[in-house]
Scaffold this active site. Structure first.
Site, mmCIF file in Angstrom:
data_model
loop_
_atom_site.group_PDB
_atom_site.id
_atom_site.type_symbol
_atom_site.label_atom_id
_atom_site.label_comp_id
_atom_site.label_asym_id
_atom_site.label_seq_id
_atom_site.Cartn_x
_atom_site.Cartn_y
_atom_site.Cartn_z
ATOM 1 N N ALA A 65 11.497 -16.184 5.051
ATOM 2 C CA ALA A 65 10.623 -16.309 4.026
ATOM 3 C C ALA A 65 9.275 -16.674 4.449
ATOM 4 C CB ALA A 65 11.373 -17.511 3.289
ATOM 5 N N GLU A 132 15.700 -20.940 11.294
ATOM 6 C CA GLU A 132 14.976 -22.021 10.536
ATOM 7 C C GLU A 132 14.974 -23.307 11.190
ATOM 8 O OE1 GLU A 132 17.363 -19.587 9.656
ATOM 9 O OE2 GLU A 132 16.922 -18.995 7.297
#
Ligand code: HXC
Length: 258
Positions: A65, A132
């Protein structure tokens, strides 16, 4: 439809969708994610398309992302906007088969988009990861759920907790990818696999996809029952008559999706 961050084209009966933000290693910003969803939905609605291939560049399928876009978001922003929920729902709703052709980095949301596809063909350069944790967040589009189902708890924990990358060979060994091919041949091999699928009855392919996907949702006995019911229902189709007649007559089947 004209897109800004992806390139979509139909070759024979295959929709080839290429993520295309080369300056950001195909980082998934909101425009790209919306365009990707629109492109797969367009392919789903296009009668000429019988299989979909999603790919990126040689260096990156997608590096995750878009961190620049997310950095300043608050809890209220992401909760109220239900960040990324629609991507999972829209790609999961596609009934035509989707192959991910992964070269280079497939990290975070990139790995998660690949796992939303029906199977992954990896170049020998592919690197998968859920990094992440390095950013102070966790996976948000299935990286703690789908990855665990693909590779088991131990390796999924390792990936999600250390944030390390997994190479193509390890990914194949662990069951994350269906096959590894030389990077130069990735598109050729993925398109050949897609063409193979495109030769089948689309009706039967959609039923097979649905049955395999149910295995993630049901107990074994319920799943076997679901499969048997769908299997039985295939005998109401013309394609079952054609497929079996063609075998007995030693000729190629001409499926009509009926
Ligand atoms: C925004 C990104 C990006 C990302 C790379 N870039 N990844 N921009 N979001 N996820 C940009 C860089 O800022 C840089 O832009 C350009 O792409 C090239 O990247 P470099 O880092 O210079 O390349 P390299 O040294 O080869 O390193 C490649 C890399 C590294 C190892 C993939 O870029 C990296 O670690 N990227 C982040 C990976 C990541 O943490 N992904 C998870 C994101 S969170 P400039 O302008 O500087 O040249 C996530 C959450 C999921 O996905 C939740 C649900 C979706």
């Amino acid at each position: 439809m004209a897109f800004e961050t992806i390139i979509a084209e139909v070759q024979d009966h295959v929709s080839l969708i290429k993520l295309n933000r080369p300056d950001a290693l195909n980082a998934l910003n909101s425009v790209l994610l919306q365009e990707l969803c629109a492109a797969v939905e367009e392919a789903e609605a296009n009668d000429k398309v019988r299989c979909i291939v999603i790919t990126g560049s040689e260096k990156a399928f997608a590096a995750g992302a878009d961190i620049k876009e997310m950095a300043e978001m608050s809890f209220v922003d992401v909760f109220t906007g239900n960040l990324f929920a629609d991507v999972n729902d829209r790609i999961s709703a596609i009934r035509k088969p989707i192959i991910a052709a992964v070269s280079g980095y497939a990290l975070g949301g990139g790995c998660e988009i690949a796992m939303m596809c029906d199977f992954i063909i990896a170049a020998d350069t592919a690197k998968f990861g859920q990094p992440e944790i390095n950013l102070g967040v966790i996976a948000g589009m299935g990286g703690s759920q789908r990855l665990t189902r693909f590779v088991g708890k131990s390796k999924s924990m390792d990936m999600n907790l250390t944030g390390r990358f997994m190479g193509a060979e390890e990914a194949e060994r662990a069951g994350l990818v269906s096959r590894v091919v030389p990077a130069k041949k990735l598109i050729e091999e993925a398109m050949a696999a897609a063409q193979k699928i495109a030769e089948k009855s689309l009706l039967t392919a959609a039923a097979a996809k649905e049955a395999v996907n149910r295995s993630y949702e049901l107990t074994l006995s319920e799943g076997i029952l679901f499969e048997r019911r769908v299997f039985h229902s295939m005998f109401a189709t013309e394609d079952q008559k054609e497929g079996m007649a063609a075998f007995l007559e030693k000729r190629e089947a001409q499926f009509r999706d009926k």
